[in-house]
Design an enzyme around this catalytic site. Structure first.
Site, PDB file in Angstrom:
ATOM      1  CG  HIS A 117      55.822  -0.417  31.552  1.00  0.00           C
ATOM      2  ND1 HIS A 117      55.994  -0.344  30.183  1.00  0.00           N
ATOM      3  CD2 HIS A 117      55.534   0.852  31.960  1.00  0.00           C
ATOM      4  CE1 HIS A 117      55.843   0.898  29.785  1.00  0.00           C
ATOM      5  NE2 HIS A 117      55.561   1.652  30.836  1.00  0.00           N
ATOM      6  CG  HIS A 141      60.068   4.504  36.694  1.00  0.00           C
ATOM      7  ND1 HIS A 141      60.591   4.175  35.464  1.00  0.00           N
ATOM      8  CD2 HIS A 141      58.739   4.686  36.500  1.00  0.00           C
ATOM      9  CE1 HIS A 141      59.625   4.167  34.561  1.00  0.00           C
ATOM     10  NE2 HIS A 141      58.488   4.470  35.161  1.00  0.00           N
TER      11      HIS A 141
END
Length: 298
Positions: A89, A47
């Protein structure tokens, strides 16, 4: 696009009672360890790279995943003021860079308010560890070249696409220019996902050959609609069950294959074993080594 048998299977799952679920909203590197990611079942996806061990969404993070032996990585894509796609992100730069220090008068430090050249000046590693001081926010093109060099595979996420009209077409163009939309990559090395159903639909419309994923936990009743444009339903691990995973697998996606599910973000052995017991196809994790060990020891 799903078989009658799939519908029957879903009805059987629901027969004993409705399942209620929430609706989703370049330095030299160590030689790579033998890649094991394609042999893991479920697949283990690093991730934002191996983000427990290197600063997320940086080249260092995907290099770390490579060095740990993981083929699959995940990223997040947003757009700068001057139209460059970058790997980040959050929709602001504050948490993972020194933007407040470099540009103190530019609050709230949104990605879309800075040029690519300005973002390239930022330190995206010191927040994580002095070891990574000077690590930069990569552009999507830089990132894709590194993933290619590392012989890795990618779960690519359009982050907050509603902020960036047309980002899907632009992102696909970069993927094409970096060699990622040829038959080989499309067949086995790429998934494009988003929390936005409209964004996933747009990707599917523009490139129906590309594998797509919707991030969320739609109700079982809504799965036929998602199966028209999404190959995966990628849900948080706290929102799923054995029955829900079975219901997903009972439907066929736009490419005529059973829907898949990758679950996130699983960072400990107990939850890795729990998710695997549900029958998920992939586990997205900050700690891929922990998850892989848990799965192999189980």
């Amino acid at each position: 696009m799903y078989a009658r048998a799939a519908a029957a299977a879903t009805a059987a799952l629901l027969g004993a009672g409705a399942l209620v679920l929430p609706t989703a909203p370049a330095a030299a590197r160590t030689p790579a360890a033998p890649a094991a990611g394609d042999h893991d079942r479920p697949l283990v996806v690093a991730h934002r790279g191996a983000s427990a061990y290197a600063p997320e969404n940086t080249l260092a993070a995907i290099d770390k995943a490579r060095d740990m032996g993981f083929r699959w990585v995940e990223n997040d894509v947003q757009r700068t003021k001057d139209g460059e796609l970058v790997i980040m992100h959050d929709d602001n730069l504050k948490r993972t860079t020194n933007v407040e220090e470099v540009f103190p008068g530019r609050s709230p430090w949104k990605v879309k308010d800075f040029t690519a050249a300005e973002i390239a000046k930022l330190d995206a590693g010191s927040w994580f560890s002095p070891k990574y001081a000077g690590e930069r926010v990569p552009t999507l093109a830089q990132y894709m070249r590194r993933v290619s060099r590392n012989h890795q595979k990618l779960v690519f996420e359009f982050k907050k696409p509603e902020l960036y009209p047309g980002i899907e077409k632009q992102g696909l163009r970069v993927l094409r220019e970096t060699g990622w939309l040829d038959k080989h990559h499309v067949k086995s090395k790429l998934v494009i996902q988003s929390f936005s159903a409209d964004s996933v639909k747009t990707v599917h419309k523009l490139r129906p050959d590309v594998k797509t994923g919707f991030l969320g936990t739609p109700s079982i009743a809504d799965l036929p609609a998602y199966a028209e444009f999404s190959d995966q339903i990628n849900s948080t691990h706290t929102s799923i069950s054995t029955a829900y995973v079975a219901a997903i697998h009972a439907f066929k996606g736009p490419h005529g294959k059973p829907l898949e599910i990758f679950t996130w973000t699983v960072n400990d052995a107990a939850n890795a074993r729990r998710a695997a017991s549900f029958g998920v196809d992939g586990i997205i994790t900050n700690t891929p080594d922990v998850v892989r060990k848990a799965l192999r020891d189980h």
